[in-house]
Design an enzyme around this catalytic site. Sequence first.
Site, PDB file in Angstrom:
ATOM      1  N   LYS A  78     -60.610  -2.983  31.213  1.00  0.00           N
ATOM      2  CA  LYS A  78     -59.141  -3.026  31.141  1.00  0.00           C
ATOM      3  C   LYS A  78     -58.708  -2.612  29.741  1.00  0.00           C
ATOM      4  CE  LYS A  78     -55.256  -6.218  32.089  1.00  0.00           C
ATOM      5  NZ  LYS A  78     -54.916  -7.619  32.468  1.00  0.00           N
ATOM      6  N   SER A 153     -51.717  -7.959  36.281  1.00  0.00           N
ATOM      7  CA  SER A 153     -51.672  -6.779  35.440  1.00  0.00           C
ATOM      8  C   SER A 153     -52.968  -5.961  35.441  1.00  0.00           C
ATOM      9  CB  SER A 153     -51.363  -7.197  34.001  1.00  0.00           C
ATOM     10  OG  SER A 153     -52.402  -8.001  33.480  1.00  0.00           O
ATOM     11  N   SER A 177     -53.567 -12.341  36.629  1.00  0.00           N
ATOM     12  CA  SER A 177     -53.764 -10.896  36.450  1.00  0.00           C
ATOM     13  C   SER A 177     -55.115 -10.346  36.884  1.00  0.00           C
ATOM     14  CB  SER A 177     -53.513 -10.515  34.990  1.00  0.00           C
ATOM     15  OG  SER A 177     -52.137 -10.466  34.742  1.00  0.00           O
TER      16      SER A 177
END
Lengths: 489, 480
Positions: A78, A153, A177
């Site tokens: 990420k 996210s 997330s």
Amino acid sequence: MNLETMTALELGAAIRKGEISAVEAAQFSLRQIETYDSRFSCFVTVQDDILQRAEEVQKRISVGEYTSPLAGVPMGIKDNMCQKGVQTSCGSRMLANFKPTYTATAVEEIMQAGAVPLGKLNMDEFAMGSTSETSWFGATKNPWNAECVPGGSSGGSAAAVAAGECFYALGSDTGGSIRQPASFCGVTGIKPTYGSVSRFGLVAYASSLDQIGPLARDAADCAAVLGEIMKRDVKDNTSVATQGVNLDAVLHYDVKGKKIGIPTDFFGDGLDKDVAATVQTAARQLERMGATVEQFDMPIVKYAIPAYYIIAAAEASSNLSRYDGIKYGYRPEHVDDLLDLYTRSRSEGFGMEVKRRIMLGCFVLSSGYYDAYYRKALQAKALIKAAFDRAFERYDLILGPVAPTTALKIGENLADPLKMYLGDIYTVMINLAGLPAASVPCGFDRKGMPVGMQLIGSYFHETDILGAAHAYQQVTDWHKRRPAGLDNL
Amino acid sequence: MYHTPAWETVMGLEVHVELSTKTKIFCGCTTAFGGEPNTHCCPICIGMPGVLPSLNKAVVEYATKAGLALNCEITRYNKFDRKNYFYPDLPKAYQISQLYLPICRNGGVEIEAEGGGRKVIGIHEIHMEEDAGKLVHDPATNATMVDYNRCGVPLIEIVSEPDFRSANEVIRYLEKLKAILQYIGVSDCKMQEGSLRADINLSVRPAGSEAFGTRTEMKNMNSFKAIGRAIAGESARQIHLLEHGGAVTQETRRWDDDKNESFAMRSKEDAQDYKYFPEPDLIPIEISEEVIEQTRRSLPELPEAKRRRYVSELGLSEYDAEQITASKVLVALFEQNLAAGCPAKELANWIMGEVMHLLSESGKEPEDIPFDYGSLGALIGMVEKNEITRSTAKKVFKAVFEENCDPVEYVEQHNLKTVTDTGAVKTVIEEVIAANQKSVEEYKSGKEKALQYLIGQSMRALRGKADPQTVTAILKELLG
């Protein structure tokens, strides 16, 4: 050998046996990225040294230096985890030009295990959002339906695993997330206990809630990744020494005799009927496997959303103050003075959702409001933690939905932030309590979009969560389903 | 006086002290002063994205030591908080500090009160925090640049009660604070290098009044003398305002020592809201009873106790004891030579006399004493044993001070020993008498001054190496 359906552990075993080389695996992933990423936009950055790294890793595997079950397996990171020399943008214009001179501890650990990082995965800007639409680099799309969001996210991480662009990914979870995009994209993801994975090098959103974890094709893969990254780190004062995750115990876990609690409050208004039915079916499955399942009340749940948005926004407003245009990151060309430099760097460098949360955070911390909001939120947090402590005196695991709905259409939520915040109802309380929880694929809604169930464990009981998930995945195949159309592009 | 007796000045101090730990409070960078700009930094102290602080435990130890030495209660359960504000020298845009649970509370320091007697200045609290960097203005390019070397240097902020009534009290308190912190080795307290910085909260009120006036906070004084001037200037400014029908505005002011006046920086209305909240990146620190007791036992004898002991046991005057114990270096100079057998009062006289004289003449602080401490004792020893005269000793000490030479060797090399052979002295004096018959006549006719002249001539002929009393006695004897 079908790489498209292989798990990370299966691929790792094949590499160790010499059935395929790390370089061939990396080449496969590169082809997958080339084929699918223009459609789903999972990656912000694809590294240019992948094959060199794979060669290096292969050498070290051959000489017996890398022995991890994950050695040689291509993976993604990420874009809020620092990697030396690699752009780390956090999905923001603010850091679109930022290349750290240091590497996050979790990334370093997974590299030590012989990981081959493919690149950095898209996300909501600074991890603020539940759709991965707020990224400066554009929205990531859901591989199950490219008109839908992948969740957020860590949407890029979940979508990349679902699309087969990487074998597993590192994500981060502040209020859901990892779990919510895992649920939306039909992959398995776990947020471990707060403090069990170092946050050093993870660009902070809300420091007391942020935690790194894996998204993968199944629970065993998640356990293998956690096994490498759950380590005490002297560079993170809040990190703790744990026993880690025992992969062997996960693989041989029996849910027979385990007590699973289901909070009735998780099945109230706003929960999609298909999601409710799917999760209840999964609970019955676990019952059939020998677990006892029982409902209980947890009314404190209703305070979770306000408490979460106050605490997270407060910490975010402070954490994001360093992006001021002075030292690195976005800065406009011509400025009049210091105030103008600050104002324009931040006004132009941050997107709407980030600005909204910074303003909310500044408000709840400001003098005269601190006691009414922030202090109250901390009290609510303590009560939520206490409620879970009591529940875990009776149950080994708590089960519920991850999100009230399946993946929504792109754009559907962006206009109504409050609606989006309410979508975090089942996940944020886990971060407030600091508990570990996973999202495990358990079916589909009538539109064919994946549904995840949430398995919550007591502190440092990741082995129980992933063990139960693995046992469930031995008798179901939801996690093996692949989005239609991936193969015939 | 800096104000009419009709007004009383009331002050409280906020003193920032840089702790002399080897490394910074949250990373491994050096705390050394100076260095090329931005060479004592790392991603942690310059607040790059994703980095986290790791608490340097020595900072907690040093702060605990300081608290105990300043008679404070030590907080058992400590937390850090964030103080949020934007400024280019603060790279995270927040300072990690302590608001809710400072490490020390309710202490005090005893000083000599204005007008005699002693009084205790209360210490409200001491908290730990990190220092910020420095802005450097480059006139050549008209650009402002930032040096982050000082970022993350550990500080303690010592907040006093509003117990000061005069500039002298403030300066005595600061001197005492400096001495105590230097004694226990937690800071070098160098004002010029900014390792001790004092902000003064000052208000005035009609003498005899109980209520406090509106206060201002003054910053940017970088010497004790500047503090004295700033207090005088600010008191006068406030009194003038009040005596002319004006009012004092609550504000922060910046002292400009060159212009000898202060300038308003910001008023209370635009005071910043620091939005303090608990620092989530650091876990609470617990300080156990054991550690507190251990630290207490490890403290050396502090200035106040020493001062009392010097007076009662060593017979020093109050003044000498106060002055010597005000400096860790002077104490070391004193105690090392005392231990070597030097008589206390004689030693104190030398320190208060020649040492202080030469220090002030050369513009040096006690910290800069340039000679081996033992040299002073060796010199005094020679005087005590009548090997050299007192006046020779002063000359030799000047050389010791300037060149750090060995006084015994110096005396040997320059042949300065007192002539103890009275026969030899007598021979020289006889020559002086023979050469100064006019003065001899004058003395004999009753002019005492003439004798002084002859003594002087004899001492000169002896090059100061004889004891003046012996010379006088021999002269008188020879002159019959």
